[in-house]
Design an enzyme around this catalytic site. Structure first.
Site, PDB file in Angstrom:
ATOM      1  N   LEU A  15      16.694 -47.931  13.703  1.00  0.00           N
ATOM      2  CA  LEU A  15      15.613 -47.725  12.738  1.00  0.00           C
ATOM      3  C   LEU A  15      15.126 -49.058  12.170  1.00  0.00           C
ATOM      4  O   LEU A  15      13.915 -49.272  11.993  1.00  0.00           O
ATOM      5  CB  LEU A  15      16.124 -46.816  11.611  1.00  0.00           C
ATOM      6  CG  LEU A  15      15.153 -46.447  10.520  1.00  0.00           C
ATOM      7  CD1 LEU A  15      13.949 -45.693  11.077  1.00  0.00           C
ATOM      8  CD2 LEU A  15      15.853 -45.582   9.462  1.00  0.00           C
ATOM      9  N   TYR A 144      31.188 -39.568   8.263  1.00  0.00           N
ATOM     10  CA  TYR A 144      29.794 -39.999   8.093  1.00  0.00           C
ATOM     11  C   TYR A 144      29.072 -39.059   7.125  1.00  0.00           C
ATOM     12  O   TYR A 144      28.407 -39.511   6.176  1.00  0.00           O
ATOM     13  CB  TYR A 144      29.122 -40.003   9.464  1.00  0.00           C
ATOM     14  CG  TYR A 144      27.652 -40.314   9.468  1.00  0.00           C
ATOM     15  CD1 TYR A 144      27.178 -41.552   9.047  1.00  0.00           C
ATOM     16  CD2 TYR A 144      26.725 -39.380   9.941  1.00  0.00           C
ATOM     17  CE1 TYR A 144      25.823 -41.845   9.084  1.00  0.00           C
ATOM     18  CE2 TYR A 144      25.372 -39.675   9.984  1.00  0.00           C
ATOM     19  CZ  TYR A 144      24.922 -40.901   9.550  1.00  0.00           C
ATOM     20  OH  TYR A 144      23.589 -41.186   9.593  1.00  0.00           O
ATOM     21  N   LYS A 148      27.463 -39.751   3.395  1.00  0.00           N
ATOM     22  CA  LYS A 148      26.040 -39.520   3.115  1.00  0.00           C
ATOM     23  C   LYS A 148      25.876 -38.557   1.931  1.00  0.00           C
ATOM     24  O   LYS A 148      24.998 -38.746   1.091  1.00  0.00           O
ATOM     25  CB  LYS A 148      25.317 -38.985   4.366  1.00  0.00           C
ATOM     26  CG  LYS A 148      25.113 -40.042   5.438  1.00  0.00           C
ATOM     27  CD  LYS A 148      24.204 -41.184   4.953  1.00  0.00           C
ATOM     28  CE  LYS A 148      24.004 -42.295   5.943  1.00  0.00           C
ATOM     29  NZ  LYS A 148      23.277 -43.448   5.436  1.00  0.00           N
TER      30      LYS A 148
END
Ligand code: SER
Length: 320
Positions: A15, A144, A148
């Site tokens: 990204l 993960y 988050k």
């Protein structure tokens, strides 16, 4: 002339590479500072300022803040789902401490806007899996996803307690041709296009019926920039927004490739990533993002496949 100075942390990733290019196009090359834990190369390094920086190294981070005095920070440095499972302690440290360093800097230095990506990994086995709503049970069982979800709570907390203008999107799998994905469960949906063009066949690490939400990179970039440019009063969710593009299975993406490359074949060899995918939603309800800041995707599966293959052919100099 813009007065913004934008610091990107993790500019070398999937990204980060593309956001850096888009932001430099909008704000000017010199106004977007690309940083990464590894030395950056290629067009990012050639087109504007670059620094090597580990976001866990607070002294170095402060040095960069003093040097460039950014008005906005995009924090993209993180371990993704598959890599994080292999090194959970480090994933927690990088994903959380990195966020704390940036949120604290926002308070201490009055940085106007922060962007921090969340993920569909915040959802878990007890989340409704079809058209997953913005607000529902969230019980992630990957490290993960846990980082988050904790990060989302911290973002909202810093907004409420300290007025930090932090904005976030729960990205589904991101698919693009300009940069390689870095250790996610949805990476197959990028690799498959490369293999289709070079080998004519692909061995998929997820089973054929595993449906996951995905977003084509041009849509992901547009969503991110639209969210960051929206007036603050339109951003009523300060944890993170559900954003959807399309949903498909490996079998369906293979069928869309076969429309362009008739002889393409796929085989299946699910590995440890299958379990991660099985805990995530199949599709996402993004009605709130659409209502609050006008989000609307442009690409469907076939539109993305056509565009991906055309661009990859050009990059690899393959004739159709
Ligand atoms: N694409 C990411 C991953 O697979 C999801 O946020 O880890």
């Amino acid at each position: 002339m813009s007065t913004e100075r934008i610091l990107i942390i993790g500019s070398g990733g999937q990204l980060g590479t593309e956001l850096c290019e888009s932001l430099r196009g909008i704000y000017g090359n010199d106004r977007v500072i690309a940083t990464d834990v590894k030395t950056l190369s290629g067009s990012i390094a050639e087109s504007g300022p670059c620094e090597v920086m580990d976001i866990l190294d607070k002294v170095r981070f402060i040095e960069i803040l003093d040097k460039y005095k950014p008005t906005q920070i995009y924090l993209l440095a993180a371990l993704l789902s598959a890599t994080a499972e292999k090194n959970p302690k480090f994933a927690w440290t990088l994903n959380m401490d990195g966020l704390f360093h940036v949120l604290d800097a926002a308070i201490e230095r009055g940085i106007a806007k922060i962007y921090w990506p969340s993920s569909i990994a915040v959802f878990g086995p007890n989340t409704p899996r079809v058209h997953t709503p913005q607000h529902c049970i969230m019980d992630p069982n990957t490290i993960y996803g846990i980082t988050k979800l904790a990060g989302e709570r911290y973002c909202e907390y810093y907004f409420e307690k300290h007025g930090v203008d932090v904005r976030s999107i729960r990205y589904p799998g991101l698919i693009g041709y300009k940069s390689a994905p870095g250790g996610g469960t949805t990476d197959y949906a990028v690799d498959i296009y490369h293999q289709a063009l070079t080998q004519g066949t692909y061995s998929c690490f997820l089973s054929e019926e595993t449906e996951l939400p995905m977003l084509y990179m041009p849509d992901a970039l547009r969503a991110t920039l639209q969210l960051m440019e929206a007036p603050a009063e339109q951003i009523k969710i300060r944890s993170s927004y559900n954003v959807a593009g399309m949903s498909f299975t490996p079998d369906e993406i293979a069928a869309s490739i076969r429309k362009e490359i008739p002889g393409f074949t796929i085989s299946y060899a699910p590995d440890y990533r299958q379990k991660i995918a099985d805990s995530w939603p199949k599709s996402i309800d993004d009605g709130i993002a659409r209502a609050h800041w006008g989000w609307k995707p442009e690409y469907d599966l076939q539109g993305m496949t056509g565009d991906m293959l055309a661009n990859l052919r050009e990059m690899k100099s393959i004739k159709s």
